[in-house]
Scaffold this motif. Structure first.
Motif, PDB file in Angstrom:
ATOM      1  N   HIS A  25       0.766  -1.151   0.039  1.00  0.00           N
ATOM      2  CA  HIS A  25       0.043   0.077   0.116  1.00  0.00           C
ATOM      3  C   HIS A  25       0.747   1.102   0.133  1.00  0.00           C
ATOM      4  O   HIS A  25       1.915   1.325   0.465  1.00  0.00           O
ATOM      5  CB  HIS A  25      -0.992   0.029   1.187  1.00  0.00           C
ATOM      6  CG  HIS A  25      -1.825  -1.133   1.208  1.00  0.00           C
ATOM      7  ND1 HIS A  25      -1.551  -2.339   1.546  1.00  0.00           N
ATOM      8  CD2 HIS A  25      -3.145  -1.131   0.917  1.00  0.00           C
ATOM      9  CE1 HIS A  25      -2.501  -3.189   1.660  1.00  0.00           C
ATOM     10  NE2 HIS A  25      -3.709  -2.538   1.123  1.00  0.00           N
ATOM     11  N   GLY A  30      -2.393   4.960   1.449  1.00  0.00           N
ATOM     12  CA  GLY A  30      -2.931   3.515   1.651  1.00  0.00           C
ATOM     13  C   GLY A  30      -3.408   3.209   0.485  1.00  0.00           C
ATOM     14  O   GLY A  30      -4.127   1.984   0.587  1.00  0.00           O
ATOM     15  N   LYS A  31      -3.352   3.617  -0.739  1.00  0.00           N
ATOM     16  CA  LYS A  31      -3.711   2.989  -1.917  1.00  0.00           C
ATOM     17  C   LYS A  31      -3.110   1.908  -2.187  1.00  0.00           C
ATOM     18  O   LYS A  31      -1.890   1.643  -1.955  1.00  0.00           O
ATOM     19  CB  LYS A  31      -3.586   4.043  -3.056  1.00  0.00           C
ATOM     20  CG  LYS A  31      -4.338   3.899  -4.451  1.00  0.00           C
ATOM     21  CD  LYS A  31      -3.866   4.805  -5.512  1.00  0.00           C
ATOM     22  CE  LYS A  31      -4.361   4.387  -6.807  1.00  0.00           C
ATOM     23  NZ  LYS A  31      -4.140   5.305  -7.807  1.00  0.00           N
ATOM     24  N   PRO A  32      -3.927   0.752  -2.449  1.00  0.00           N
ATOM     25  CA  PRO A  32      -3.258  -0.560  -2.846  1.00  0.00           C
ATOM     26  C   PRO A  32      -2.149  -0.529  -4.193  1.00  0.00           C
ATOM     27  O   PRO A  32      -2.652   0.221  -5.076  1.00  0.00           O
ATOM     28  CB  PRO A  32      -4.543  -1.383  -3.199  1.00  0.00           C
ATOM     29  CG  PRO A  32      -5.742  -0.829  -2.476  1.00  0.00           C
ATOM     30  CD  PRO A  32      -5.415   0.656  -2.757  1.00  0.00           C
ATOM     31  N   GLU A  36      -6.775  -6.665  -5.452  1.00  0.00           N
ATOM     32  CA  GLU A  36      -7.211  -7.230  -4.200  1.00  0.00           C
ATOM     33  C   GLU A  36      -7.092  -8.714  -4.173  1.00  0.00           C
ATOM     34  O   GLU A  36      -6.184  -9.274  -3.153  1.00  0.00           O
ATOM     35  CB  GLU A  36      -8.801  -7.024  -3.987  1.00  0.00           C
ATOM     36  CG  GLU A  36      -8.925  -7.304  -2.693  1.00  0.00           C
ATOM     37  CD  GLU A  36     -10.494  -7.378  -2.368  1.00  0.00           C
ATOM     38  OE1 GLU A  36     -11.127  -7.364  -1.432  1.00  0.00           O
ATOM     39  OE2 GLU A  36     -11.293  -6.449  -3.283  1.00  0.00           O
ATOM     40  N   ARG A 118      -8.758   3.109   9.965  1.00  0.00           N
ATOM     41  CA  ARG A 118      -9.406   2.789   8.969  1.00  0.00           C
ATOM     42  C   ARG A 118     -10.240   3.699   8.470  1.00  0.00           C
ATOM     43  O   ARG A 118     -11.284   4.585   9.170  1.00  0.00           O
ATOM     44  CB  ARG A 118     -10.449   1.539   9.497  1.00  0.00           C
ATOM     45  CG  ARG A 118     -11.518   1.069   8.301  1.00  0.00           C
ATOM     46  CD  ARG A 118     -10.883   0.153   7.426  1.00  0.00           C
ATOM     47  NE  ARG A 118     -12.076  -0.501   6.761  1.00  0.00           N
ATOM     48  CZ  ARG A 118     -11.523  -1.262   5.542  1.00  0.00           C
ATOM     49  NH1 ARG A 118     -10.621  -1.368   5.012  1.00  0.00           N
ATOM     50  NH2 ARG A 118     -12.614  -1.790   4.937  1.00  0.00           N
ATOM     51  N   ARG A 121     -15.943   4.536   3.533  1.00  0.00           N
ATOM     52  CA  ARG A 121     -16.025   4.612   2.264  1.00  0.00           C
ATOM     53  C   ARG A 121     -16.775   6.076   1.977  1.00  0.00           C
ATOM     54  O   ARG A 121     -17.482   6.681   2.543  1.00  0.00           O
ATOM     55  CB  ARG A 121     -17.187   3.437   1.733  1.00  0.00           C
ATOM     56  CG  ARG A 121     -16.620   2.074   1.955  1.00  0.00           C
ATOM     57  CD  ARG A 121     -17.562   1.129   1.641  1.00  0.00           C
ATOM     58  NE  ARG A 121     -19.050   1.063   2.253  1.00  0.00           N
ATOM     59  CZ  ARG A 121     -20.171   0.365   1.973  1.00  0.00           C
ATOM     60  NH1 ARG A 121     -20.223  -0.289   1.059  1.00  0.00           N
ATOM     61  NH2 ARG A 121     -21.181   0.630   2.685  1.00  0.00           N
ATOM     62  N   GLN A 126     -17.668   2.138  -3.083  1.00  0.00           N
ATOM     63  CA  GLN A 126     -16.256   1.736  -2.788  1.00  0.00           C
ATOM     64  C   GLN A 126     -15.886   1.102  -1.647  1.00  0.00           C
ATOM     65  O   GLN A 126     -16.829   1.085  -0.446  1.00  0.00           O
ATOM     66  CB  GLN A 126     -15.604   3.389  -2.637  1.00  0.00           C
ATOM     67  CG  GLN A 126     -15.655   4.148  -3.852  1.00  0.00           C
ATOM     68  CD  GLN A 126     -15.006   5.525  -3.781  1.00  0.00           C
ATOM     69  OE1 GLN A 126     -15.004   6.112  -2.794  1.00  0.00           O
ATOM     70  NE2 GLN A 126     -14.640   5.968  -4.812  1.00  0.00           N
ATOM     71  N   HIS A 127     -14.769   0.674  -1.375  1.00  0.00           N
ATOM     72  CA  HIS A 127     -14.324  -0.346  -0.312  1.00  0.00           C
ATOM     73  C   HIS A 127     -13.652   0.970   0.675  1.00  0.00           C
ATOM     74  O   HIS A 127     -13.005   1.902   0.199  1.00  0.00           O
ATOM     75  CB  HIS A 127     -13.249  -1.123  -0.583  1.00  0.00           C
ATOM     76  CG  HIS A 127     -13.875  -2.273  -1.272  1.00  0.00           C
ATOM     77  ND1 HIS A 127     -14.749  -3.253  -0.672  1.00  0.00           N
ATOM     78  CD2 HIS A 127     -13.729  -2.990  -2.528  1.00  0.00           C
ATOM     79  CE1 HIS A 127     -15.182  -4.155  -1.771  1.00  0.00           C
ATOM     80  NE2 HIS A 127     -14.244  -4.106  -2.818  1.00  0.00           N
ATOM     81  N   ARG A 129     -10.543   2.211   3.138  1.00  0.00           N
ATOM     82  CA  ARG A 129      -9.093   2.096   2.976  1.00  0.00           C
ATOM     83  C   ARG A 129      -8.327   2.161   4.252  1.00  0.00           C
ATOM     84  O   ARG A 129      -8.834   2.763   5.164  1.00  0.00           O
ATOM     85  CB  ARG A 129      -8.697   3.150   1.957  1.00  0.00           C
ATOM     86  CG  ARG A 129      -7.151   3.408   1.620  1.00  0.00           C
ATOM     87  CD  ARG A 129      -6.798   4.403   0.617  1.00  0.00           C
ATOM     88  NE  ARG A 129      -7.780   4.238  -0.535  1.00  0.00           N
ATOM     89  CZ  ARG A 129      -7.284   5.017  -1.568  1.00  0.00           C
ATOM     90  NH1 ARG A 129      -6.759   6.239  -1.429  1.00  0.00           N
ATOM     91  NH2 ARG A 129      -7.779   4.750  -2.793  1.00  0.00           N
ATOM     92  N   TRP A 130      -7.288   1.431   4.314  1.00  0.00           N
ATOM     93  CA  TRP A 130      -6.531   1.354   5.601  1.00  0.00           C
ATOM     94  C   TRP A 130      -5.401   2.548   5.327  1.00  0.00           C
ATOM     95  O   TRP A 130      -4.728   2.455   4.444  1.00  0.00           O
ATOM     96  CB  TRP A 130      -5.505  -0.071   5.669  1.00  0.00           C
ATOM     97  CG  TRP A 130      -6.626  -0.974   5.736  1.00  0.00           C
ATOM     98  CD1 TRP A 130      -7.345  -2.012   4.826  1.00  0.00           C
ATOM     99  CD2 TRP A 130      -7.359  -1.415   7.057  1.00  0.00           C
ATOM    100  NE1 TRP A 130      -8.174  -3.067   5.406  1.00  0.00           N
ATOM    101  CE2 TRP A 130      -8.208  -2.671   6.795  1.00  0.00           C
ATOM    102  CE3 TRP A 130      -7.273  -1.145   8.425  1.00  0.00           C
ATOM    103  CZ2 TRP A 130      -9.012  -3.153   7.621  1.00  0.00           C
ATOM    104  CZ3 TRP A 130      -8.051  -1.814   9.240  1.00  0.00           C
ATOM    105  CH2 TRP A 130      -8.931  -2.912   8.884  1.00  0.00           C
TER     106      TRP A 130
END
Length: 221
Positions: A25, A30-32, A36, A118, A121, A126-127, A129-130
């Motif tokens: 990330h 924290g963007k992946p 996933e 955490r 959304r 949308q999920h 994000r961490w």
């Protein structure tokens, strides 16, 4: 097999899956950096790797054998070990199973350690994000590994298996860009390190790479 504690928030520690998660990330947003499904498989491999590091399990010829079933200090590691104790499945099956929840499990562990928060959304589809609490702390695993390679320092088995999981998931491309740019000759040491992995670690990397390849081939990313 059913879910393994998605609602619990285990205590955090400086572990293999924690480092893989932070590397997977962006240290600021924290963007992946991975799809996933691929990230999940990498994290699942890292969770199994944590138990190999502690001599709790052995991986050989596509199977997982429990060597030490005594209670673990870490709650998440304990839950993973409990599943391995109760049922027998091929390593690839375990990777696919743990991959389903590994992202949230490790995310909560890092949150409990005070390293992540955490973020909710922003839109219904949308999920969440961490997000790292400190970009410098989140970047530390990457910085340490790159420094080791650039300076030509010896790599222990733990660092080598982390490199193996990075390569198996394709995460080595963004994580090791500085090494390629400043010391491309150091990249040879990655292959050398992987060639010296102990049997269980080498099996773990191979099985994770195969699982990732299968996911990509079937477009399940």
């Amino acid at each position: 097999m059913t879910g393994y504690g998605q609602n619990e928030r285990p205590g955090g520690s400086d572990r293999l899956a924690d480092e893989f998660f932070l590397m997977a990330h962006d240290e600021s947003t924290g963007k992946p950096r991975l799809a996933e499904r691929i990230a999940g498989l990498g994290l699942a491999g890292a969770l199994l790797g944590e138990l190999v590091v502690e001599a709790r399990i052995e991986l050989r010829q596509g199977t997982v054998t429990v060597l030490d079933s005594s209670p673990c200090d870490d709650a998440l590691a304990g839950r993973v070990l409990e599943f391995l104790k109760q049922e027998e499945h091929p390593t690839r099956t375990w990777l696919a199973f743990f991959a389903q929840s590994a992202h949230d499990e490790v995310g909560w562990r890092l949150t409990s350690a005070g390293l992540l928060v955490r973020e909710g959304r922003k839109r219904p589809w949308q999920h969440g994000r961490w997000v790292p609490v400190s970009p410098s702390v989140a970047a530390r695993p990457t910085a340490l590994l790159c420094t080791q390679l650039i300076r030509g320092q010896d790599l222990d088995q733990r660092s080598a298996v982390l490199l193996g999981l990075l390569r198996a998931t394709g995460l080595d491309q963004p994580v090791l860009w500085e090494v390629r740019h400043t010391a491309p000759e150091a990249m040879r040491r990655v292959g050398e390190a992987l060639s010296t992995l102990e049997a269980s670690f080498a099996e773990l990397v191979m099985q994770t790479e195969a699982a990732v390849g299968s996911a990509i081939a079937s477009h399940r990313v």
